[in-house]
Design a protein around this motif. Sequence first.
Motif, PDB file in Angstrom:
ATOM      1  N   ALA A 282       1.249  -1.143  -0.022  1.00 48.58           N
ATOM      2  CA  ALA A 282       0.207  -0.034  -0.015  1.00 48.58           C
ATOM      3  C   ALA A 282       1.037   1.044  -0.023  1.00 48.58           C
ATOM      4  N   PRO A 286       2.441   3.352  -4.419  1.00 46.62           N
ATOM      5  CA  PRO A 286       1.929   4.463  -4.741  1.00 46.62           C
ATOM      6  C   PRO A 286       3.053   5.472  -4.928  1.00 46.62           C
ATOM      7  N   ASP A 334      -1.377  12.223  -0.278  1.00 39.68           N
ATOM      8  CA  ASP A 334      -2.753  11.537  -1.064  1.00 39.68           C
ATOM      9  C   ASP A 334      -4.002  10.561  -0.562  1.00 39.68           C
ATOM     10  N   ALA A 335      -2.506   9.245  -0.717  1.00 38.14           N
ATOM     11  CA  ALA A 335      -2.984   7.985  -0.186  1.00 38.14           C
ATOM     12  C   ALA A 335      -3.356   7.488   0.974  1.00 38.14           C
ATOM     13  N   LYS A 336      -3.108   8.528   1.710  1.00 36.47           N
ATOM     14  CA  LYS A 336      -3.344   8.509   3.550  1.00 36.47           C
ATOM     15  C   LYS A 336      -4.844   9.638   3.299  1.00 36.47           C
ATOM     16  N   ALA A 338      -6.981   9.578   0.467  1.00 34.50           N
ATOM     17  CA  ALA A 338      -7.904   8.430  -0.367  1.00 34.50           C
ATOM     18  C   ALA A 338      -7.711   7.817   0.687  1.00 34.50           C
ATOM     19  N   GLY A 339      -7.316   7.254   2.138  1.00 32.27           N
ATOM     20  CA  GLY A 339      -7.992   6.299   3.291  1.00 32.27           C
ATOM     21  C   GLY A 339      -7.513   4.926   2.492  1.00 32.27           C
ATOM     22  N   GLN A 340      -6.401   5.396   1.840  1.00 35.51           N
ATOM     23  CA  GLN A 340      -5.213   3.883   1.703  1.00 35.51           C
ATOM     24  C   GLN A 340      -5.171   3.382   2.850  1.00 35.51           C
ATOM     25  N   PHE A 341      -4.092   4.342   3.722  1.00 35.41           N
ATOM     26  CA  PHE A 341      -3.655   3.636   4.710  1.00 35.41           C
ATOM     27  C   PHE A 341      -3.161   4.500   6.029  1.00 35.41           C
TER      28      PHE A 341
END
Length: 418
Positions: A282, A286, A334-336, A338-341
């Motif tokens: 995860a 990205p 951005d990943a955070k 977007a709720g990815q981790f």
Amino acid sequence: MPLLVMKFGGTSVADLDRIANAAQKVQREVERGYDVIVIVSAMSGKTNELVGWVEKTSPLYDAREYDAVVSSGENVTAGLMALRLQEMGIPARSWQGWQVPINTTSAHGSARFVSIPPDNMNAKFAEGFKVAVVAGFQGLSAEGRITTLGRGGSDTTAVAFAAAFGAERCDIYTDVDGVYTTDPRICSKARKLEKIAFEEMLELASLGAKVLQTRSVELAMRYKVRLRVLSSFEDTDETSGTLVCDEDEIMESKVVSGVAYSRDEAKMTLVKVEDRPGIAAAIFGPLADAGVNVDMIVQNISELDDPSDKRAYTDMTFSLPTNQVERAKKAMEDAKAAGQFAYAKLVTDTDVAKISVVGIGMRSQVGVAAKMFAALAAENVNIKVISTSEIKISVLIDRKYMELAVQALHDVFELDKA
Ligand code: ADP
Ligand code: ASP
Ligand code: MG
């Protein structure tokens, strides 16, 4: 007619006098009976200036226009070198990448060779031209746009031409008289090597020794090009400089043969990420999508500050080139979002450097890492991240200790002694 490739780097063509000096070296080979393909870099400092102009004009530049601008330095030196040779009575002409053509991929800023059809240039040699002066570092994409090969790319142009034309040798003329056990500019005890194995040179180059671009060594190894590094400022002959060759051509073999450093390193830590299957994917997915070149990675158990929280946490630390930090930060944020981790903190350290020891002898010798770490400990240098492979050990340390660490490792592995 036997053919040689001679490449002159930025400092070797830094002004008209140096171009004249390089032209004399070319003349000597023509007099010995060779046809010569000369690869030239931009005058020293020129490419940096062009990059600066692009970044100032357009911070998020169109990479195609970056290449259009940044490739131009080599065009100037190619034309000047051809003119100089003509003045000396040598039939010579310049070639820009698209004229050969030097076909590359469309990866602007880091293009790779696809093909170099030799027919056009061979036809000119057949007409009586003795020297083809080629602008290094550049090529042509399938879309008909100018590309560049990444910094230091003229080395790779030289090796690619040597392979495509079956040259007897590829001579890389530069501002040092060969490949040393480490950068002679930061370690006065550095010793020039007569020969170095392709695999060692490949590691040294990719770990920061900029004397040859990594890709040039890869190509030379694959196509069995006889590759030599030598000084453009000294008198040289067939025995000068350092030969990069197969391992079995080398008699002496030390466990460690060189020390490399890279100052353009940064370290990032994601503090307190949930420890679960898939978390590494995860995070690094990205980063890869954002074009970040992650190098070293360590994962640690995160300190638990809330005993009632029963989930497992980890800290994820990785190294990356300094100029990719902003991109990496954005990818993580951005990943955070977007709720990815999730993570508690993102910590960046740009004051680090990577130091590596390299040697094919490490394959069969134990204790090299222990010796390296003890030497750094004796100098009170703290190691932040470690990574190893079959023939190298790299550590990340505070940048202010970089030169000290290089010198200490050079000493402990006795690289000053043959
Ligand atoms: P050019 O402009 O000719 O391409 P570069 O500046 O790219 O030259 O590469 C030559 C430089 O590489 C030397 O001036 C030296 O400081 C540096 N260097 C780093 N490591 C080594 C090494 N192990 N041996 C020789 N030179 C090295
Ligand atoms: N001029 C280019 C650079 O500075 C390519 C080269 O010199 O090899 O990166
Ligand atoms: Mg170079």
